[in-house]
Design a protein around this motif. Structure first.
Motif, short mmCIF file in Angstrom:
data_model
loop_
_atom_site.label_atom_id
_atom_site.label_comp_id
_atom_site.label_asym_id
_atom_site.label_seq_id
_atom_site.Cartn_x
_atom_site.Cartn_y
_atom_site.Cartn_z
N GLN A 180 0.83 -1.20 0.00
CA GLN A 180 0.00 0.00 0.00
C GLN A 180 0.87 1.26 0.00
N GLY A 181 0.47 2.26 -0.80
CA GLY A 181 1.19 3.52 -0.84
C GLY A 181 2.40 3.54 -1.74
N SER A 182 2.73 2.41 -2.37
CA SER A 182 3.92 2.35 -3.22
C SER A 182 3.59 2.78 -4.65
N TRP A 183 4.63 3.25 -5.34
CA TRP A 183 4.47 3.60 -6.75
C TRP A 183 4.17 2.35 -7.57
N ALA A 184 4.71 1.23 -7.15
CA ALA A 184 4.47 -0.03 -7.86
C ALA A 184 2.98 -0.39 -7.82
N LEU A 185 2.33 -0.18 -6.68
CA LEU A 185 0.90 -0.45 -6.57
C LEU A 185 0.11 0.50 -7.46
N MET A 186 0.52 1.75 -7.51
CA MET A 186 -0.16 2.71 -8.36
C MET A 186 -0.09 2.28 -9.82
N TRP A 187 1.06 1.79 -10.24
CA TRP A 187 1.23 1.31 -11.62
C TRP A 187 0.31 0.12 -11.87
N GLN A 188 0.20 -0.77 -10.89
CA GLN A 188 -0.72 -1.91 -11.03
C GLN A 188 -2.17 -1.43 -11.19
N GLN A 189 -2.55 -0.45 -10.38
CA GLN A 189 -3.92 0.08 -10.45
C GLN A 189 -4.20 0.72 -11.81
N ILE A 190 -3.20 1.35 -12.38
CA ILE A 190 -3.36 2.04 -13.67
C ILE A 190 -3.59 1.05 -14.80
N VAL A 191 -2.80 -0.01 -14.83
CA VAL A 191 -2.86 -0.93 -15.98
C VAL A 191 -3.85 -2.08 -15.78
N GLU A 192 -4.36 -2.25 -14.56
CA GLU A 192 -5.19 -3.43 -14.27
C GLU A 192 -6.41 -3.56 -15.19
N PRO A 193 -7.20 -2.50 -15.46
CA PRO A 193 -8.38 -2.69 -16.31
C PRO A 193 -8.04 -3.24 -17.70
#
Length: 244
Positions: A180-193
């Protein structure tokens, strides 16, 4: 960061608009079901090479579940192409389950290459509904890189509990969300759909360890491992076992 994610998701969506339109029209899923087995015939070879020692260590524990008969009833959930067969000890009576019927010819080839196993059947069904398998009929359930793509991990684990005998064991290896709170998680959230369409429903941000801990197993053992492929948005992995 909360504002940035939906904006970048929209950008990725626009860049991959034809894919999303095909999915909306119902044209993409049949195509994905056809090509995905061919993709999975290649990627697991690479992951097996990286994870060989860990997988052998994990699945060697199956021997301890064999009774006087020297046999064990094993269900591989989301069996794919049978990439795990080489790691199972002799004496396993293997039932395969996958919602994609296109995997069957790959399974036949894998079984021919692993004569130390006894092939029982291939059941075409989702993990959430394994009604074709009787209560308490399995000594072992194996689930590797599956809970990321099912509709409901909770329901799948309930079914796993049902088909396992008392004292039976679920062996798992799953990729999970970045911290949680990592840039890696943000990247996952962006490309997931978009990733979910490409990878046959695979979700990048699931916290699967929580589902396992809440599933009602008498014992859960797991260890966390780094991502295998740095060039993919797939995050770290959890590997271990859960005892009914």
């Amino acid at each position: 960061m909360d504002v940035l994610v939906p904006l970048l998701q929209l950008l990725v969506l626009l860049l991959t608009l034809p894919l999303h339109l095909l999915a909306l029209l119902g044209c993409w899923q049949p195509l994905c079901k056809t090509y995905f087995p061919y993709l999975m015939a290649v990627l697991p070879r690479k992951s097996n090479h990286k994870m060989e020692s860990k997988k052998r260590e994990l699945f060697s524990q199956i021997k301890g579940l064999m009774g006087a008969s020297g046999k064990v009833a094993l269900l591989e959930l989301g069996c794919g192409t049978g990439a795990n067969f080489q790691f199972y000890p002799a004496g396993c009576r293997v039932t395969c389950l996958d919602p994609n019927p296109h995997f069957e010819k790959f399974l036949t080839k894998s079984m021919a290459e692993n004569r130390h196993l006894q092939y029982e059947q291939f059941v075409v069904a989702p993990g959430e509904d394994m009604r074709q398998l009787a209560d308490g009929s399995m000594d072992v359930v194996v689930c590797t890189l599956v809970l990321c793509s099912v509709q409901s991990p909770r329901n799948v684990l309930q079914e796993v509990q049902r088909v396992l005998r008392p004292g039976g064991v679920l062996f798992f290896w799953e990729h999970v969300a970045e911290p949680q709170g990592s840039w890696a998680l943000m990247w996952q959230q962006i490309v997931e759909p978009t990733w979910k369409h490409i990878a046959d429903g695979c979700c990048l941000t699931r916290e699967t360890w929580k589902d396992l801990e809440k599933a009602g197993f008498s014992e859960v053992q797991m260890e966390r491992q780094p991502s295998l492929f740095k060039w993919l948005p797939v995050g770290p992995h959890i590997m271990g076992k859960a005892v009914k």
